[in-house]
Design an enzyme around this catalytic site. Structure first.
Site, PDB file in Angstrom:
ATOM      1  CG  ASN A   9      -0.568  -3.537  11.358  1.00 11.26           C
ATOM      2  OD1 ASN A   9      -0.828  -3.971  12.475  1.00 11.26           O
ATOM      3  ND2 ASN A   9      -0.251  -4.325  10.342  1.00 11.26           N
ATOM      4  CB  THR A  10      -3.291   2.648   9.588  1.00 15.56           C
ATOM      5  OG1 THR A  10      -2.110   2.376   8.823  1.00 15.56           O
ATOM      6  CG2 THR A  10      -3.572   4.144   9.573  1.00 15.56           C
TER       7      THR A  10
ATOM      8  CG  ASN B  79      -3.427  -1.814  -1.556  1.00 13.77           C
ATOM      9  OD1 ASN B  79      -3.471  -0.929  -0.709  1.00 13.77           O
ATOM     10  ND2 ASN B  79      -3.992  -2.997  -1.383  1.00 13.77           N
TER      11      ASN B  79
ATOM     12  CG  ASN C  49       2.271  -7.052   8.881  1.00 13.24           C
ATOM     13  OD1 ASN C  49       2.232  -5.818   8.900  1.00 13.24           O
ATOM     14  ND2 ASN C  49       1.368  -7.792   8.246  1.00 13.24           N
TER      15      ASN C  49
ATOM     16  CG  ASN D 265      -5.374  -1.768   2.754  1.00 12.27           C
ATOM     17  OD1 ASN D 265      -6.222  -2.166   3.543  1.00 12.27           O
ATOM     18  ND2 ASN D 265      -4.109  -2.147   2.830  1.00 12.27           N
TER      19      ASN D 265
ATOM     20  CB  THR E 149      -0.917  -0.016   1.240  1.00  7.56           C
ATOM     21  OG1 THR E 149      -1.770  -1.163   1.188  1.00  7.56           O
ATOM     22  CG2 THR E 149      -1.765   1.237   1.330  1.00  7.56           C
TER      23      THR E 149
ATOM     24  CG  ASN F 281      -5.558  -6.491   5.221  1.00  8.26           C
ATOM     25  OD1 ASN F 281      -4.471  -6.952   5.567  1.00  8.26           O
ATOM     26  ND2 ASN F 281      -5.686  -5.272   4.713  1.00  8.26           N
TER      27      ASN F 281
ATOM     28  CB  SER G  90      -3.960  -2.110   7.180  1.00 10.83           C
ATOM     29  OG  SER G  90      -2.875  -2.229   8.088  1.00 10.83           O
TER      30      SER G  90
ATOM     31  CE  LYS H  74      -5.730  -7.337   1.309  1.00 13.50           C
ATOM     32  NZ  LYS H  74      -4.307  -7.452   0.937  1.00 13.50           N
TER      33      LYS H  74
END
Length: 346
Positions: A185-186, A147, A116, A180, A91, A254, A183, A225
């Protein structure tokens, strides 16, 4: 293909002696060096054929590379040379950002899994576009997905600003674009999957894409996604909204926040998204529900936990039109691509 398999089988113990992120970077650099040399490029080349159609795009085969492996689009040709029918990179965020502090990538080999929390580490939109423009994958008939995401410093209420910048930047260089919003992780990113938030995101994206299609004289398909951790009701809302706002496809899924499958394992409680086989069943459930709600023709890309041809076929049987690989490549190497194509042929 035996060369690919044997080379990776020999290299894997050395790679696994490094921390996961260092091994990741070394693998990409080594792959690029092999591609840059005409002799080894030919030895690495693979072109498994199983023609397929996805979002109006003609694929050499329906096995693609998932986003995240090549965040900066710096190795498109080398990765495509391994036999993928389509390659997705990113991304990418409008501005360069370092991502989360290291260490932020952990192997769980007992489950062939990874955790991750990279956090969209990338060099930013301008560097990404420059890399994409240098690649020859599209000119040689490959399908390229780009992405896009939002910067960590952008408040979630202004996320649309980043997605519109990303959409405009990548539009001329993409065969399809992935938004995206899943995720883990943001911070707060996954809230964009809610009904009101998704509506407020998709409407301006639809309008912007129409303007870009008029400007560039071509319609570039757009996919969203989504996460594997959605309830049935949440999946149904997404299935209702995507076609309503002209979104051409959905990528399911994801990484997961669930740790049920890795309890008690070393690194099993690390923060971040879990990928690999523990996600496979979760993604199958989401794919099956999407197919039920979206009907027979809506494009679905199945991703999450494919480490064998059998699992690739299970994704298709659940309702996916095509699949993507990531973590399976880390454990199995490039031979997994042809194995998946062969399994889908059968």
């Amino acid at each position: 293909m035996s060369f690919l398999f044997n080379t990776y089988a020999l290299a894997r113990p050395a790679l696994f002696s490094l921390d996961a992120e260092s091994a990741h970077e070394l693998t990409l650099k080594s792959l690029q060096k092999a591609y840059d040399c005409s002799l080894t490029r030919g030895m690495m080349a693979s072109r498994p054929e199983l023609p397929a159609s996805l979002m109006g795009l003609a694929l050499r085969n329906p096995v693609g590379l998932a986003a995240g492996l090549d965040k900066n689009g710096a190795h498109i040709d080398a990765l495509g040379n391994l036999g993928f029918g389509f390659v997705e990179v990113g991304t990418v965020t409008p501005l360069a950002q370092p991502g989360n502090p290291k260490p932020r990538m952990f192997r769980l080999p007992q489950k062939q899994a990874l955790i991750n929390r990279l956090g969209f580490n990338n060099l930013g939109l301008q560097a990404f576009i420059a890399n994409v423009r240098k690649s020859q994958w599209r000119e040689r008939g490959g399908i390229l997905g780009l992405n896009i995401g939002k910067n960590a410093v952008t408040p979630i209420e202004r996320a649309i600003d980043d997605y519109l910048l990303g959409l405009e930047g990548v539009y001329p260089h993409a065969d399809y674009i992935t938004v995206n919003i899943s995720s883990p992780n943001t911070q707060n990113l996954r809230t964009l999957q809610g009904q009101d938030e998704l509506t407020q995101l998709l409407q301006p994206l639809q309008e912007k894409r129409k303007a870009l299609a008029d400007r560039h004289g071509r319609h570039v398909p757009m996919a969203v996604k989504i996460a594997p951790d959605l309830s049935t009701g949440q999946v149904d809302i997404i299935a209702d909204l995507l076609p309503r706002y002209g979104i051409d496809g959905v990528i399911a899924t994801n990484t997961t926040l669930s740790r049920d499958a890795v309890k008690g394992l070393a690194h099993g409680e690390e923060a971040g998204g879990l990928s690999g086989p523990p996600v496979h069943e979760l993604s199958l459930q989401v794919i099956a529900r999407l197919r039920e709600q979206l009907g027979a023709s809506y494009p679905i890309i199945g991703v999450g936990g494919i480490v064998s041809g059998r699992q690739a076929k299970e994704k298709i049987d659940a309702g996916a039109n095509a699949i993507q690989l990531y973590t399976g490549l880390i454990y199995r190497g490039p031979a997994l691509i042809a194995e998946c194509v062969q399994a889908l042929k059968r």
